[in-house]
Design a protein around this motif. Structure first.
Motif, PDB file in Angstrom:
ATOM      1  N   GLU A   4       3.975   1.684   1.808  1.00  5.86           N
ATOM      2  CA  GLU A   4       4.783   1.855   0.708  1.00  5.86           C
ATOM      3  C   GLU A   4       6.420   1.348   0.630  1.00  5.86           C
ATOM      4  O   GLU A   4       6.576   1.136   1.640  1.00  5.86           O
ATOM      5  N   ASP A   5       6.856   0.941  -0.429  1.00  8.69           N
ATOM      6  CA  ASP A   5       8.277   0.689  -0.706  1.00  8.69           C
ATOM      7  C   ASP A   5       9.291   1.919  -0.276  1.00  8.69           C
ATOM      8  O   ASP A   5      10.063   1.714   0.511  1.00  8.69           O
ATOM      9  N   VAL A  48       0.980  -0.628  -1.767  1.00  8.25           N
ATOM     10  CA  VAL A  48       1.346   0.232  -3.092  1.00  8.25           C
ATOM     11  C   VAL A  48       1.920  -0.569  -4.132  1.00  8.25           C
ATOM     12  O   VAL A  48       3.184  -0.877  -3.785  1.00  8.25           O
TER      13      VAL A  48
HETATM   14 MG    MG Z   1       6.036   2.257  -5.080  1.00  8.80          MG
END
Ligand code: MG
Ligand code: IMP
Length: 175
Positions: free
Chosen positions: A98-99, A40
């Motif tokens: 995702e982060d 993402v």
């Molecule tokens: Mg993000």
């Protein structure tokens, strides 16, 4: 943002250790069965770059670009798709990379959208889990580091598009 208003929360060594651990978990869980990582953008670009090199399972990669934040540190609640997947995910084993998961709205939106495309399996991996701030019921299958409240920058994470290049993760003093 003044230098003194931020302090290291997670060091590059801590991040590297957690990334390695997640890579081992994924390699163990999928074995020789090809996995598709869906990064993402933009926040996860460093995480996925490091993670993919810790995964021994055959891997393909694609990206989506979502945006939910304005220039502030609170979610706007409105999720915008700015880039769609380029590869079909039907019948593939997919992991969303995702982060950070905060309210969970971004991930819930993406998860439901990808599910409609009928992957064989769909899991979630996040480097940072801000569990206490969750507003929707969504759980990551692979979590690097859990934290409480607070806005962080560095290692891909931005504040108003800046600071993504910092090798460590810093807590921003919002006062
Ligand atoms: Mg993000
Ligand atoms: P959510 O929809 O509230 O879960 O927001 C998730 C997205 O907001 C993440 O993918 C990040 O891009 C961004 N975000 C949430 N918390 C932070 C933070 O502490 N620093 C930087 N970005 C954040």
């Amino acid at each position: 943002m003044a230098e003194q208003s931020r302090k290291i929360l997670f060091s590059r060594e801590k991040i590297a250790a957690e990334v390695k651990r997640i890579g081992q978990e994924i390699s163990h869980d999928y074995g020789d069965q090809e996995v598709m990582l869906v990064g993402v953008l933009k926040g996860s670009f460093l995480f996925i770059a490091d993670l993919i090199r810790e995964i021994e399972t055959p891997t393909v990669v694609d990206f989506v670009r979502l945006a939910s934040y304005g220039s502030g540190t609170q979610t706007s609640g409105i999720i915008e798709f700015r880039k769609e997947l380029e590869m079909p995910i039907r019948d593939r084993d997919v992991i969303i990379i995702e982060d950070i998961v905060d309210s969970g709205y971004t991930l819930e939106c993406l998860y439901n959208k990808l599910l409609l495309q009928q992957p064989r399996s769909l899991k979630i991996c996040t480097l940072i889990d801000k569990r206490a701030r969750r507003e929707v019921e969504i759980e990551a299958d692979y979590v690097g580091i859990s934290m409480d409240d607070g806005f962080i920058i560095g290692y891909g994470l931005d504040h108003d598009e800046r600071y993504r290049n910092l090798p460590d993760i810093y807590l921003v003093d919002e006062d």
